[in-house]
Scaffold this active site. Structure first.
Site, PDB file in Angstrom:
ATOM      1  N   ARG A  19     132.760 -40.920 -31.354  1.00 16.84           N
ATOM      2  CA  ARG A  19     133.183 -41.411 -32.681  1.00 16.84           C
ATOM      3  C   ARG A  19     133.085 -40.328 -33.758  1.00 16.84           C
ATOM      4  O   ARG A  19     133.836 -40.355 -34.735  1.00 16.84           O
ATOM      5  CB  ARG A  19     132.321 -42.596 -33.102  1.00 16.84           C
ATOM      6  CG  ARG A  19     132.495 -43.829 -32.250  1.00 16.84           C
ATOM      7  CD  ARG A  19     133.455 -44.798 -32.910  1.00 16.84           C
ATOM      8  NE  ARG A  19     133.742 -45.934 -32.076  1.00 16.84           N
ATOM      9  CZ  ARG A  19     133.170 -47.124 -32.200  1.00 16.84           C
ATOM     10  NH1 ARG A  19     132.273 -47.324 -33.129  1.00 16.84           N
ATOM     11  NH2 ARG A  19     133.503 -48.119 -31.424  1.00 16.84           N
ATOM     12  N   ASP A  43     129.166 -54.135 -50.347  1.00 17.16           N
ATOM     13  CA  ASP A  43     129.173 -53.486 -49.035  1.00 17.16           C
ATOM     14  C   ASP A  43     128.423 -52.170 -49.195  1.00 17.16           C
ATOM     15  O   ASP A  43     128.258 -51.669 -50.311  1.00 17.16           O
ATOM     16  CB  ASP A  43     130.627 -53.221 -48.590  1.00 17.16           C
ATOM     17  CG  ASP A  43     130.739 -52.998 -47.082  1.00 17.16           C
ATOM     18  OD1 ASP A  43     131.141 -53.935 -46.367  1.00 17.16           O
ATOM     19  OD2 ASP A  43     130.412 -51.880 -46.621  1.00 17.16           O
TER      20      ASP A  43
END
Ligand SMILES: C[S@@+](CC[C@H](N)C(=O)[O-])C[C@H]1O[C@@H](n2cnc3c(N)ncnc32)[C@H](O)[C@@H]1O
Length: 272
Positions: A36, A141
């Site tokens: 990733r 968030d």
């Protein structure tokens, strides 16, 4: 080319990610983490994960940390995702507040905004005389990247496949010219949502008045049980007596010690 991460480097990243965000990567995620993050190392012209670790930890703006989190966790979301929660809001919670006409909701891992905009559309669609109501939604968030997309309120048309077309027209404007194929949130909907960066690991949150409802969906799945327990017990403190907590459909508080009453799978209520 894919970079290799040593066991020691992996442990350092794992600890950093856990301490800063609560995200718990299992021992088996070593190769996944390397794959990733490899592109990011390449883009920064770095040659090792040790260099990238320095980069992430030395950045005072925390921007690189956020980028890294975006690469390892998912921001996947949708309008009207897990629709039973919006049915419950409409059928059970809103009628309880018909007298007061005031509602305070926190969308606590709001990603790119589809969740808080869905909450706001539900409120406007189902409150009798919405102009007489006082709606406020805090949408937060950890990722500033998703928050800026959320605050822009601009989405491709195909994102709205689960929104009835009349509802969409009442709350979003169809783009023209350069914005063809896009829809932009209308001011009345945007006005009831405040976007803000908040980390669910913080010991307290800047919320003064008790809340009617907290959405914390599809993020606790990344946290281990002790972290989930600490978080849901913090949520408890910020809710009104009788306030509600919604969690994601693949999540459960079955193994977590808490004081909520379980009303349905994924729907919890603070004692009255
Ligand atoms: C899969 S999305 C969920 C979006 C939405 N709640 C839903 O269910 O559709 C998970 C979000 O959690 C956020 N997140 C991860 N760790 C967090 C933390 N410690 N504090 C706040 N948000 C976090 C991620 O940035 C991501 O946007």
């Amino acid at each position: 080319m894919e970079y290799t991460i040593t066991a020691e480097e992996f442990q350092r990243f794992r600890t950093l990610i856990y301490n800063e965000s609560g995200i718990s990567l299992s021992e088996q995620k070593q190769t996944l983490l390397a794959s990733r993050l490899s592109k990011r190392l390449r883009d920064l012209s770095l040659s090792t994960f040790a260099e990238y670790y320095e980069n992430v930890t030395k950045d005072p703006t925390r921007e690189e940390f956020t980028r890294m989190l975006d690469l390892i966790s998912t921001n996947k979301t949708d309008f009207f995702r897990e629709p039973k929660h919006f049915d419950f809001l409409r059928e059970r919670i809103m009628p309880e507040l018909f007298g007061e006409k005031r509602i305070r909701i926190w969308s606590s891992a709001c990603s790119t905004g589809e969740e808080p905009y869905t909450i706001a559309m539900t409120l406007f669609e189902h409150a009798p005389n919405p102009s007489q109501w006082d709606f406020k939604i805090l949408a937060s968030d950890i990722s500033t990247r998703v928050l800026s997309k959320a605050a822009a309120g601009l989405y491709q048309e195909d994102r709205f496949r689960d929104v009835p077309s009349d509802v969409l027209k009442r709350h979003f404007l169809r783009g023209r010219g350069e914005s063809a194929g896009m829809f932009k949130v209308k001011p009345h909907l945007a006005a009831v949502i405040q976007f803000r960066r908040l980390n669910l690991m913080d010991s307290q949150f800047p919320i003064k008045n008790p809340l009617d409802l907290i959405f914390c969906r599809n993020v606790m799945i990344y946290f281990d049980r002790p972290t989930q327990a600490t978080l849901v017990n913090k949520f408890y403190r910020y809710l009104k007596p009788g306030g509600y907590l919604f969690i994601g459909h693949s999540e459960s508080l079955q193994w977590v010690e808490h004081s909520f009453k379980s009303l349905a799978p994924t729907i919890y209520q603070k004692e009255l």
